[in-house]
Design an enzyme around this catalytic site. Structure first.
Site, PDB file in Angstrom:
ATOM      1  CD  GLN A  73      -8.815  -1.459  -1.329  1.00 45.98           C
ATOM      2  OE1 GLN A  73     -10.011  -1.396  -1.073  1.00 45.98           O
ATOM      3  NE2 GLN A  73      -8.341  -1.124  -2.514  1.00 45.98           N
ATOM      4  CB  SER A  74     -10.335   1.758   5.586  1.00 45.18           C
ATOM      5  OG  SER A  74     -11.361   1.949   6.549  1.00 45.18           O
TER       6      SER A  74
END
Ligand SMILES: *Cc1c(COP(=O)(O)O)cnc(C)c1O
Length: 334
Positions: A73-74
């Site tokens: 989920q960068s």
């Protein structure tokens, strides 16, 4: 000296707002928020300021592809993919961790921007696979540009050196024209720090532009010693880009790692409370991973009386809200 290559796509200056109800609920100092979640590129966030310099550098090198790496989920990878799309470059992202069964939140957005995703299950393989991905693209003649983790190279850090200049100009403007209270003084800047580029830029900008307050990073996932060593080295390297080397020492970097023990992206009662307080008292959205943890740290410090009542604390919002829609963090409302 040649001017530093920079593109201009961020929505700047980002607004500064008061958080009076949060301040009152905590019986604390005056709290302001600088809205870098509103930098404009693909839901915004702190990576936009770095990417203005990183994409310019990539273009200067004739790159046709941006390659970067991060967690599933960068936010950094989402913004990198968006910037690559906008400037007509391909993008490959090396994402570590377990892929969710359905793409949600940042990973859904990565795909909308047309990024190719290489999933690495085990973090220990990450650097090797990133290198292999880079070598393969080079062999294929793509002239890839490697964006470091979090965009935190000396080039990326410049974005936050100039962000400090922006803040000081806003303070100056408020002194001249301010009509909602004063912005005479900001005694503390509080923000979440992880790969260190934001921190390094702010520390450099503080020195170069003469900011009088303190810059305190709340660690998301790194020990204080690591942050002090890496942030000071990055700030030193970035200073050379501005034309004059300033040697920063680890002691020049203030960091607090009291809130990162649960580990990266692990949601605890502290992050939950911070996210809920800002949402319910101010209509302000934080993210579960970074700003939630940084605000939890700030709230705890306020409760402990760390700040003086007459001080002004500026919480520098670094974005990340798309992660609120990831299944992984749905427990934020449980
Ligand atoms: C990347 C990120 C940070 C940390 O910034 P660094 O420059 O990597 O230290 C903080 N908040 C959000 C929302 C981020 O995405």
């Amino acid at each position: 000296m040649d001017p530093i290559p920079r593109l201009h796509f961020a929505h700047l200056p980002t607004p500064i707002e008061e958080l009076p109800r949060l301040s009152e609920a905590l019986g604390g100092p005056r709290i302001l928020v600088k809205r870098d979640d509103q930098t404009g590129l693909a839901f915004g966030g702190n990576k936009t300021r770095k990417l203005e310099f990183l994409v310019a550098e990539a273009q200067e090198q004739g790159a046709q592809m941006m390659i970067s790496a991060g967690a599933i989920q960068s936010n950094h990878c989402r913004q990198t993919a968006a910037a690559a799309a906008r400037y007509g470059m391909e993008c490959t992202l090396v994402l570590t961790g377990e892929m969710p069964p359905k793409p949600t939140a940042n990973i859904l957005l990565d795909q909308l921007f047309g990024a190719r995703i290489v999933n690495v299950a085990d973090r220990k393989d990450r650097d090797r696979i990133l290198q292999e991905t880079f070598d393969k693209a080079t062999t294929e003649g793509k002239k890839p540009y490697l964006v470091p983790y979090g965009g935190s190279s000396s080039t990326g850090a410049l974005g936050y050196a100039f962000a400090m200049e922006e803040l000081m100009m806003q303070m100056q403007d408020f002194r001249s024209f301010g009509n909602f209270g004063s912005l005479e003084r900001v005694d503390w800047i509080i923000f979440g720090t992880s790969s260190g580029g934001t921190h390094a830029g702010l520390v450099l900008g503080q020195r170069v532009f003469g900011f009088k307050g303190k810059v305190l990073g709340i660690s998301i996932d790194e020990p204080v010693e690591w942050l002090q060593k890496n942030v000071s080295a990055l700030a030193t390297a970035a200073s050379e880009r501005l034309g004059e080397r300033i040697a920063f020492a680890p002691a020049d970097v203030a960091a607090n790692a009291d809130y990162c023990a649960p580990g990266y992206g692990v949601l605890t009662e502290a992050e939950r409370e911070a996210v809920h307080m800002c949402a319910s008292l101010e209509g302000l959205l934080l993210d579960p991973v970074y700003t939630g943890r940084a605000a939890a740290g700030m709230i705890d410090l306020i409760r402990k009386g760390f700040f003086k009542k007459d001080e002004t604390v500026l919480f520098w919002h670094t974005g990340g809200q798309p992660a609120l829609f990831a299944e992984k963090y749905a427990s934020i409302v449980e």
